[in-house]
Write an enzyme that holds these catalytic residues in place. Sequence first.
Site, short mmCIF file in Angstrom:
data_model
loop_
_atom_site.label_atom_id
_atom_site.label_comp_id
_atom_site.label_asym_id
_atom_site.label_seq_id
_atom_site.Cartn_x
_atom_site.Cartn_y
_atom_site.Cartn_z
NE ARG A 94 -3.65 1.09 0.62
CZ ARG A 94 -4.60 1.36 1.50
NH1 ARG A 94 -5.23 0.36 2.11
NH2 ARG A 94 -4.93 2.59 1.81
CE LYS A 95 2.54 2.27 4.65
NZ LYS A 95 1.71 1.06 4.83
#
Length: 376
Positions: free
Chosen positions: A181-182
């Site tokens: 998700r980064k």
Amino acid sequence: MSTIPVMIPWLGEEEAQAAAEAVRSGWVAQGPRVAEFERAFAEYVGAPHAVAVSSCTTALHLALIGAGIGPGDEVVVPSLSFIATANAVAYLGGTPVFADVDPASGNLTAGTVEPVLTDRTKAVIAVDQGGVPVDLDALRVLVEPRGGVVVEDAACAAGALYRDRPAGGTAQIAAYSFHPRKLLTTGEGGMLTCQDGELAARLRRLREHGMSVSAADRHAAGGGASVVETYDEVGYNYRMTDIQAAIGLVQLGKLPAMVARRRELAARYRALLGPLAERMVTDPEHGSGNYQSCWLLLPEGAPDRTEVLARLAEAGVSARRGIMAAHLEAPYKGTARVPLPATELITHRSLILPLYHSLTEEQQDRVIAALREALR
């Protein structure tokens, strides 16, 4: 109609080739590529030292060990953060003390932290929430004269800028995440950066069971009975693999382009959303974010957020609830010492919209149209 996800990592053939080369090399555990990734990441953020680990959670755990946190110590944390921030304190027998956040940035400020400081406060974990850089200097001026340490939880912040420098790079110790998700991802993985060489050396030992000589160093020295490691303190298995590091090196080269594209798309959201958002995350005066999460507050009087999310899903748009509040979850429920109104407002009324490098303007228009319909 295809579903628009909330996030797609920017991964491609270059990462696949880098991973394959690591596999073909025969060295897939922590080794030369990890060391290269550490050097490259430290140079990118402007920190003297970087230590690669298995996740940001393990990075936070080691950071707090380095800060000397133990049973009975208090560590101020934002409740408005993934629960791992508070959990890292609990791992060491410390007490997470929740402070409220600035309603615009979602970050701790000196003004929200000061009311919860006590004689037992040993550290503050300052989170760069959603990739928005926290005002680190203001917190250090408040905390360090009292003998405390400010640890920067830069999990979301790779690529963000604080006072024209990469977020986390000026912190005494900072922790980053490389979760998918980064922006920068290695699948799983994390990084610590710090200013102190002795601390960095200790953290490297601790991530590898506390061994005085790493496996890579033993191999480089020829191995055998002439190189015998010792174990001087309890350590952990928090290593990153060379496969992950190979991917990370490619991703690091893409990071500026990722940030530029996400900021472009976020600006377009802001221009087109209008009254659909009461407030949308934006840059603070002291820096610029990377828009790891593009969150907004639903307007007052909007339908229940769960209903809005369901309507968006029906329209093929995958959104997410806003940032969680740890003090409302079972392990920490009832422990907040002060009211946390900004935290509770954001966690109950915020929504995270799809934002990723390959998102097209046509897809973005679909998201906005679906949100408009969902809010009727």
